[in-house]
Design an enzyme around this catalytic site. Structure first.
Site, PDB file in Angstrom:
ATOM      1  N   ARG A 238     -28.854  12.458  13.570  1.00  0.00           N
ATOM      2  CA  ARG A 238     -30.463  13.570  13.357  1.00  0.00           C
ATOM      3  C   ARG A 238     -29.742  14.896  12.470  1.00  0.00           C
ATOM      4  NH1 ARG A 238     -33.289   9.890  13.055  1.00  0.00           N
ATOM      5  NH2 ARG A 238     -34.894   9.505  14.582  1.00  0.00           N
ATOM      6  N   GLU A 267     -36.416  17.676   7.760  1.00  0.00           N
ATOM      7  CA  GLU A 267     -36.393  16.995   6.359  1.00  0.00           C
ATOM      8  C   GLU A 267     -37.926  16.611   6.208  1.00  0.00           C
ATOM      9  OE1 GLU A 267     -33.792  13.748   8.082  1.00  0.00           O
ATOM     10  OE2 GLU A 267     -35.128  12.536   8.507  1.00  0.00           O
ATOM     11  N   HIS A 285     -32.233   9.861   4.064  1.00  0.00           N
ATOM     12  CA  HIS A 285     -32.630   8.906   6.147  1.00  0.00           C
ATOM     13  C   HIS A 285     -32.773   7.412   5.604  1.00  0.00           C
ATOM     14  CE1 HIS A 285     -34.412   9.903  10.408  1.00  0.00           C
ATOM     15  NE2 HIS A 285     -33.738   8.646   9.755  1.00  0.00           N
TER      16      HIS A 285
HETATM   17  C1  DGY Z   1     -34.137   6.131  14.072  1.00  0.00           C
HETATM   18  O1  DGY Z   1     -34.604   4.850  14.104  1.00  0.00           O
HETATM   19  O2  DGY Z   1     -34.423   6.841  14.497  1.00  0.00           O
HETATM   20  C2  DGY Z   1     -33.621   6.680  12.497  1.00  0.00           C
HETATM   21  O3  DGY Z   1     -33.613   7.237  12.296  1.00  0.00           O
HETATM   22  C3  DGY Z   1     -34.917   5.819  11.692  1.00  0.00           C
HETATM   23  O4  DGY Z   1     -34.704   4.251  11.184  1.00  0.00           O
END
Ligand code: DGY
Length: 319
Positions: A238, A267, A285
């Site tokens: 993250r 983002e 992402h």
């Molecule tokens: C998640 O699943 O948390 C990812 O960041 C999105 O694919």
């Protein structure tokens, strides 16, 4: 004529997931470009019994308060759930589910991709070829650094961290990890109890921990200073784990050799300075972005909501 239960989905899902939903429910699909304020989310979910969201939606206390009383379950199409205020959902009696396990391999692949792209200057090379500026093989063209024989430090040895550790070992790296506590599946990596000791040894540092009040801004000026000069930072977890000012300054000064990023604070509105840096490799992402994985995630998100709507326990319940 029996009316189908309505399910609202904030974003488009892979075709097999949308087809499964359409077979059982009335489906209100969202627009991929829409920004979901609490009001927009509430309007989108009007009359629905379930809503499928993604980490792009801030399902905070205000959004949860605004959701219609018809909602029984919020199903996030992600393993991460920092975008949902679980306490607020619990207080309104909403169940919440997520999609763990199925994205481990795909996300570890992207960590590897980012590490190799950052150390081998992939964006610079790609740009040169596209811009028709390549004048031929040169012994000194875009010399990168070799990961073989270097140390990888993993912060957060969960499923994805362990899967990336295995990939890095296949590249000839020594892997160290720091975690709140030592894990059972160490994937051939060595536990380092203190984060600062891990940082001091990490030629490549890769973040794999969840974003929480405790981990927000974990990679700050002081911690970057503890990394070896010329280290590389990878983030598939993250964006909020990193203080952008600190990372950008270290990339500009040469303290860090490079970074590979798939996730960003705020983002998709990333810090614009990243776009100007040659020594970052940037992805939007897409850690879990394979057809197989995004379909599996969508199916799990549907399993969770279907269980609630049928009076069963969701397979992956957060609340
Ligand atoms: C998640 O699943 O948390 C990812 O960041 C999105 O694919």
């Amino acid at each position: 004529m029996s009316q189908k239960t309505m399910v609202a989905v904030t974003r488009r899902l892979p075709p097999a997931c949308e087809a499964r939903l359409a077979a059982s429910y009335e489906v209100r699909l969202g627009d991929d470009a829409r920004v979901y304020t609490p009001e927009v989310l509430a309007a989108h979910a009007a009359g629905a019994a379930a809503v499928i969201v993604t980490p792009s939606e801030a399902v905070n206390a205000a959004a949860i308060a605004a959701l219609p009383a018809s909602i029984k379950v919020i199903s996030t199409n992600s393993v991460g759930f920092e975008h949902i205020d679980l306490a607020a959902a619990r207080a309104r009696g909403f169940r919440v589910g997520n999609t763990p396990d199925v994205l481990t391999e795909a996300t570890a692949d992207v960590a590897l991709l980012l590490m190799l792209a950052a150390t081998r200057r992939a964006s610079e090379g790609d740009r040169m070829v596209r811009e028709d500026k390549w004048t031929g093989l040169r012994p000194t063209l875009f010399l990168g650094i070799q990961v073989t024989g270097r140390k990888l430090g993993i912060v957060g040895m969960g499923r994805i961290g362990a899967a990336f550790a295995k990939r890095a070992q296949a590249c000839g790296m020594t892997v160290l990890y720091h975690n709140r506590k030592r894990v059972a599946d160490e994937a051939g990596a060595t536990y380092v109890a203190r984060l600062e000791d891990l940082l001091a040894q990490s030629d490549v540092l890769s973040l794999h921990c969840p974003l929480s009040p405790e981990t927000k801004g974990l990679l700050n000026v002081a911690r970057i200073a503890q990394l070896p000069d010329g280290a590389v930072v990878i983030n598939t977890a993250r964006g909020g784990l990193i203080e952008d000012d600190a990372l950008i300054a270290a990339l500009q000064s040469g303290k860090l050799y490079a970074a590979g990023l798939d996730v960003y604070a705020g983002e998709p509105n990333i810090d614009a300075r990243y776009r100007t840096l040659k020594n970052v490799f940037l992805l939007p992402h897409v850690g879990s972005g394979t057809i197989e994985t995004r379909t599996a995630m969508g199916m799990l998100a549907i399993d969770n909501l279907e269980a609630v709507l049928e009076g069963r326990e969701p397979p992956h319940a957060l609340v």
